[in-house]
Design an enzyme around this catalytic site. Structure first.
Site, mmCIF file in Angstrom:
data_model
loop_
_atom_site.group_PDB
_atom_site.id
_atom_site.type_symbol
_atom_site.label_atom_id
_atom_site.label_comp_id
_atom_site.label_asym_id
_atom_site.label_seq_id
_atom_site.Cartn_x
_atom_site.Cartn_y
_atom_site.Cartn_z
ATOM 1 C CB THR B 113 -19.414 18.721 22.881
ATOM 2 O OG1 THR B 113 -18.921 17.623 23.647
ATOM 3 C CG2 THR B 113 -18.266 19.576 22.407
ATOM 4 N N GLY B 152 -22.709 13.073 17.776
ATOM 5 C CA GLY B 152 -22.858 11.874 16.955
ATOM 6 C C GLY B 152 -24.322 11.484 16.806
ATOM 7 C CD GLU B 398 -17.372 9.482 28.531
ATOM 8 O OE1 GLU B 398 -17.021 9.342 29.704
ATOM 9 O OE2 GLU B 398 -18.550 9.483 28.161
#
Lengths: 637, 637
Positions: B113, B152, B398
């Protein structure tokens, strides 16, 4: 009021400050007291005005969203604690406390809920037994299950509590009564002997609120702690009152608190609008996907995105206008509210609906708005999760939303019953129930003729469908009820077994009729033609979309046909396309709300700026040494 | 595995530990590494098994709910970072990293992302330009808007990153490709020169996850960082691959990741069941209201309460069984998944639906379960809000759930199109679309004959309604699509303007058909008659309730009549009454989940015990001196 916030660095919007629960709570208390003393110092309100016009005081604050979490601490102190004394107090002790509370010399809490009794206030177990010898009440928590819990302002701040306990004199239980008692001393701010006060622990949202628990062990308080305007305990323990039944007494106490339901509704309505505005502004800024080879398109250009945001945006306006009308209505009715000889059924029914509807719709908006921001919705800087958690509790306190709707449902059933037995309705606001019952065929035929895809369709036409729908629900419920009783079922069971499918649908239908009416009355004042047209379309979009969302209900008994439903769906889509641009002027934010990076065209820059400026943004892991490679691994740099 | 958790005090369930974000993150990392080294030490898995069977590794862990937040850190490392290297890696460098990652010598992150591109992966902007002189890739972030965000494990832990960047050789852009690169050094655990790595700041949920951002400035990495199993860059920069188009390449990369959608679905399904169990057990314990004079009744005895919990409970079983079947199916299909010559359309459609449906239903369960616990639902000790926030992100990552469903919708439209043009369907699982299209009248007539209130009604009968409904949606969408094109509309626009109302409804209908079929297959194995009967009723309750919830859709074209809808509603209510008791054996929890006080008959005692034992439960306000009365107030004690 916003000036105080805008110009003092201590009032930096909470979304930019990372605080633990232990930090957030004293900070909130300090801000609240500072704010109040500024208000008094500047003479915006005198203490006496705070007492006489606490509604206005709370309204006028209109705390910027960056500190909206303060409102609950304020509300508990002013609208719950102080208001109860104003409405139900009688003696000098009460008058002194009013003055002190109005100056915020101390912070009060509202001690009602117990561990094993929440919604069922009638069954609270804390006792206040009158001791004729000392003329005191002896307060006790019978068992651990009766400990007062979740009381806001209690764990750390409160010196006084508005206590709800069973009044017992001469061995007789007179039901739940209000007392105002001191719970912490004035020198060390410690719980008085006989009290166990503690913290409810880790919880979700409102980290700045100190929810506490409270246990009484033969705690003695003077007789004048009883809020005795409508009932007294004489020296020998004789209990005197004009309100004969326990249920009526409790009903009256709660009636005096109906204002808090409007306040909650108002808060939810404001938040709902705000979240919608942020989400819509972001949708016009954020671009993603598009025809290959062409520039990416803004999210707002996608029907799916319009569909998830715009109807809720329109709904937020309908709610905001309606709550405002109900608030005005409440203020005109205020003298009756505190008169135990009056029962204000319509007011109660619509206040209850308002708390339920405004908070439920806000809940749905926040969840959708969070999703519409994508991953950014998880950042504190978007405020979405603060709004979700601050509002979520509104679904529960003052009564669970789904349980509470029964109070509204009872009002409609009562009126339907009056109509069925040849009497008139109790209030003009539900006269349509009688009209429709008298000549249902006419109304149904009129609805059947409507083309819901028609561009000239008026909100007034849709309102007719809502009215007939509400009436159908009401009379159907009566039929179901009568049938159950005739079959010999227990009244309690028949009633309860109607709640999820029949009664709640009916209560919502009634409320939505009123809301659409209120919205129409409000936009009638709009003088600017094009603006008015936008508002009309917004009302239409709300009403049609809402109908398609609950199409199963509206198609019941084929009130609207399969074709009409398709027309409504198509019209919703065409309204989306028009309103996505026309509604932009309504997404304006006042300057003191500009702090939210999501509200701006240059979002990326503002957001990144916030991220890199945050404390510790570039700090290494605290356990970085343990993150190193085991010996033997090839090392780089 | 649960033993490791159950017997080590360091693994105290997270709901009892109050931690700031800064405390939660290293704690999680430490636990994760400890857990993994225990697994290796005990020989439960060897590093090679972790590589070959990471699906099994993650499944087998089945982390107890008290530490469910660890799963995402684990998943990122094993199922995203390691899995991508296993599937797409080719050289010795990749093999070495696999071994190290399997031993957890370092932690990996998955850097996809970017600030201005989330769902639209095709348009990522980070570049990896091949330098023929040094045979290196030079990685750059073109503008601030292209910074990698929300990654993350990045802010604190990761030493390596699975990077998605545009591969550029000989001045030509070959589209987004995967690279595996080192981002922190092995001695000081600091970002390597050329990288700016920071923390995304305050956020909601997953406080133990270190989401970070990453900016590249002429960052050079060796050629072997490209995961080159299916494409190579030669010395002179020539790009070679068997997968010709950019879109197909990206599609294939994402296909290899489809497993993560099932994993997310599985996690949501497990949480959904757990929350339902907690809420149902609480509902049997908690008493409130009742006939005046009689003992209070448990919440579970109220129809309203049954109505809010039981259908979701049944739905959770339908989902759990179906996800399990899909997981097994995936494992049998695994060789094809990593074969670029295969496209697995059904698998993709159902995995996508599973991620969407399981997470959306879990979301709704958590919100309702929280409310059903009343005020107690706000306590951390209920775990409800942790579940809400942990799952909420599943709705977005997702791919946004509402946007993602289009991928499933495309599969059905493709099959409908094949049927309309005389071809056969692509997979047996959608053969019913053809059957219904061939002889629709027969199916419709059969449905018309059903009495949905009938006690002997079978889930198989309801399944027929769902199938016809799905087929109707599919062919209606095709009609809408063809009409739009005939009217000269742009294909992109016709498609997008069908999403909210038509396509998403169709995708859900298709998925629900498959889920009911899977549920029926699963309960067919149940040998115990009475148990099987309970499962049948649960399936019925789910299918009928779901139909009444979306009655507007099911009544479309009068597929079911107004009367049948009423029958379905009545049958739902009678099933509630039976299942509220019959389903109790299914609310059993394994011993390692007993820590949640809400799961127990003696809830009040356990909850209070937790509250009074918490750190600081009886601490005085930090600012108590400022809370004292101003001079002059009468002092007490």
């Amino acid at each position: 009021m916003q000036e105080i916030f805008a110009k003092d660095p201590e009032f930096e919007p909470a979304i930019f400050v990372e605080q633990t629960r232990e930090q957030a709570r004293p900070h909130a208390t300090m801000l609240l007291r500072k704010l109040h003393s500024e208000i008094l110092r500047r003479g915006i309100f005198t203490p006496q005005q705070v007492i006489d016009e606490h509604e206005k005081y709370l309204m006028c604050q209109n705390t910027p969203r960056g500190h909206v979490a303060l409102i609950i601490k304020q509300t508990l102190h002013f609208a719950m604690f102080l208001k109860a004394i104003v409405n139900l107090g009688a003696n000098d002790y009460h008058k002194r406390l009013m003055q002190e509370a109005a100056r915020m010399d101390f912070i009060g809490c509202f001690a009602m809920t117990e561990l094993s009794h929440g919604s069922n206030v009638m069954e609270l177990r804390t006792t206040a037994t009158f001791d004729e010898k000392t003329k005191e009440f002896v307060i006790n928590t019978p068992t651990d299950n009766d400990i007062k819990v979740w009381i806001g302002n209690l764990a750390k701040d409160a010196r006084y509590a508005l206590l709800w306990a069973r009044l017992i004199t001469q061995g007789k239980d007179h039901g739940v009564h209000p007392f105002v008692i001191q719970i912490r001393d004035s020198i060390y701010h410690k719980p008085l002997p006989g009290l166990l006060i503690g913290d409810m622990g880790m919880k979700v949202g409102y980290q700045n609120m100190d929810n506490g628990f409270l246990r009484f062990n033969n705690f003695r308080v003077p007789r004048d702690t009883l809020l005795s305007k409508f009932f007294q305990v004489l020296d020998d323990g004789t209990y005197k009152t004009e309100i004969a039944s326990k249920t009526k007494r409790l009903g009256f106490f709660l009636q005096t608190l109906s204002y808090s339901r409007i306040l909650l509704g108002l808060g939810a309505a404001n938040g709902n609008l705000y979240a919608n505005i942020i989400a819509l502004r972001f949708a016009h800024m954020r671009k993603q996907f598009g025809v290959p080879g062409e520039p990416e398109r803004p999210l707002a250009s996608y029907q799916l995105h319009q569909y998830r945001l715009l109807p809720k945006f329109c709904q937020a306006f309908v709610i905001r206008f309606s709550v405002d009308e109900i608030l005005q209505y409440y203020i005109t009715m205020k003298p009756q509210v505190v008169d135990p000889t009056k029962t204000l059924e319509f007011l109660h029914a619509i206040c209850t609906f308002t708390k339920v509807y405004a908070s439920t719709c806000a809940h749905n908006t926040y969840l959708e708005a969070r999703q519409s921001l994508g991953g950014f919705g998880y950042s504190y800087y978007s405020e979405m999760y603060q709004m979700i958690t601050y509002n979520d509790v509104n679904l529960t306190w003052e009564g669970d939303n789904k349980v509470l709707l029964q109070q509204t449902a009872r009002y409609i059933m009562k009126n339907c019953n009056r109509i069925l037995t040849g009497k008139d309705v109790t209030d003009q606001q539900v006269k349509y129930l009688k009209d429709i019952h008298t000549d249902k065929a006419k109304f149904v035929a009129k609805i059947g003729d409507l083309d819901l895809g028609e561009e000239d369709l008026k909100l007034e036409d849709i309102l007719e469908i809502y009215r007939v729908f509400a009436a159908n629900c009401g009379f159907k419920a009566m039929k179901h009820f009568t049938k159950g009783l005739e079959e010999g079922q227990d009244m309690f069971d028949v009633y309860l077994n109607s709640v999820p499918v029949i009664l709640n649908t009916m209560a919502i239908a009634f409320g939505e009729v009123y809301y659409i009416e209120a919205y129409l009355r409000r936009i009638a004042h709009c003088k600017d033609g094009p603006t008015k047209r936008v508002f009309e379309k917004m009302g239409l979009l709300y009403a049609l979309w809402n109908m398609t969302e609950r199409a199963g209900d509206f198609r019941n008994e084929n009130l609207i046909s399969s074709d009409q439903l398709s027309q409504a769906k198509d019209r919703v889509l065409s309204l989306l396309k028009e309103l996505i641009h026309e509604a932009i002027p309504l997404t304006h934010l006042p300057p003191w709300e500009w702090y939210n990076p999501f509200a701006h065209e240059d979002f990326y820059e503002r957001f990144l700026g916030q991220v890199v400026r945050a404390d510790g943004a570039f700090e290494r892991s605290r356990i970085w040494k343990e993150m190193l490679a085991p010996e033997g691994e090839p090392q780089k740099k």
